[in-house]
Design a protein around this motif. Structure first.
Motif, short mmCIF file in Angstrom:
data_model
loop_
_atom_site.label_atom_id
_atom_site.label_comp_id
_atom_site.label_asym_id
_atom_site.label_seq_id
_atom_site.Cartn_x
_atom_site.Cartn_y
_atom_site.Cartn_z
N MET A 1 -15.52 10.13 -36.48
CA MET A 1 -14.13 9.70 -36.58
C MET A 1 -13.77 8.88 -35.36
O MET A 1 -14.50 8.86 -34.36
N PHE A 2 -12.65 8.19 -35.47
CA PHE A 2 -12.18 7.30 -34.42
C PHE A 2 -10.71 7.59 -34.15
O PHE A 2 -10.01 8.09 -35.02
N VAL A 3 -10.24 7.26 -32.95
CA VAL A 3 -8.83 7.45 -32.65
C VAL A 3 -8.04 6.39 -33.41
O VAL A 3 -8.20 5.20 -33.17
N GLY A 4 -7.21 6.86 -34.33
CA GLY A 4 -6.39 5.96 -35.14
C GLY A 4 -5.07 5.64 -34.48
O GLY A 4 -4.42 4.66 -34.84
N GLY A 5 -4.65 6.46 -33.53
CA GLY A 5 -3.40 6.19 -32.84
C GLY A 5 -2.82 7.44 -32.20
O GLY A 5 -3.35 8.54 -32.35
N LEU A 6 -1.74 7.23 -31.49
CA LEU A 6 -0.98 8.29 -30.85
C LEU A 6 0.47 8.14 -31.30
O LEU A 6 1.00 7.03 -31.29
N VAL A 7 1.08 9.25 -31.68
CA VAL A 7 2.49 9.23 -32.07
C VAL A 7 3.17 10.47 -31.49
O VAL A 7 2.50 11.37 -30.99
N LEU A 8 4.49 10.50 -31.58
CA LEU A 8 5.24 11.67 -31.17
C LEU A 8 5.72 12.41 -32.41
O LEU A 8 6.21 11.79 -33.36
#
Length: 196
Positions: free
Chosen positions: A9-16
């Motif tokens: 898997m890969f980092v798809g993003g960061l959210v709050l």
């Protein structure tokens, strides 16, 4: 993780998280069909964000320092593996190599991901973890790692109805699976905002 099937898997993003303002790192497989949200701390989110954006800090962050130490000792980060989901908490292993020696260290997924990004090492998630997360989300309508005062099964029907009504506007339990997939598919590291 003894030869268990795993998905890269890969980092798809960061959210709050809109309810708690806690950072969430979202992992995706190559096709984008599988997503895995993991709630993390602000320090780890900052470290992951700096690695994604390749931002150089004036002073090294903890993960930068640890990675530099590994390099000085001739140790490489071979991969990380998210191995287990137990009591709504993910567990990971940091797999290191030095010559023909392999070291496997227990790690929090957020720390392991921060290290993998610095080393451009692959990120794997055990198939069993993905299945457990999928089942937890399907059964409760909320991904693992959410913080609740009482487990859903211990609430009376009246308490459950009241909780759903009061929480529907402030957490992911009110979002159906298709909506959740839509939110995750639109994630971008730029969506992550934080104050220092």
């Amino acid at each position: 993780m003894a030869n268990e099937a795993a998905v890269e898997m890969f980092v798809g993003g960061l959210v709050l998280d809109p309810a708690t303002q806690a950072p969430i790192v979202v992992l995706k497989d190559e096709s984008g069909d599988i997503t895995l949200p993991i709630w993390i701390g602000i320090a780890e989110a900052t470290s992951i964000a700096s690695a994604i954006k390749q931002v150089s800090m004036a002073r090294p962050l903890t993960h930068d320092l640890f990675y530099e130490l590994l390099l000085e000792l001739g140790i490489t980060v071979q991969r990380i593996v998210i191995t287990e989901l137990k009591d709504s908490t993910y567990f990971a292993e940091l797999v290191l190599g030095q010559g023909d020696k392999v070291f496997v260290l227990d790690a929090r997924p957020s720390d392991a991901i921060a290290m993998a990004l610095r080393a451009t090492a692959p990120i794997f998630v055990a198939q069993s973890v993905l299945e457990q997360a999928r089942q937890a989300f399907a059964n409760q309508g909320t991904p693992p790692q959410s913080q609740q005062d009482k487990p859903q099964e211990q609430l009376s029907e009246e308490e459950r109805a009241e909780e759903q009504e009061s929480d529907s506007s402030k957490d992911f339990r009110a979002i159906d699976k298709d909506k959740w997939n839509e939110i995750l598919s639109q994630l971008d590291p730029d969506d992550f905002k934080y104050k220092m």
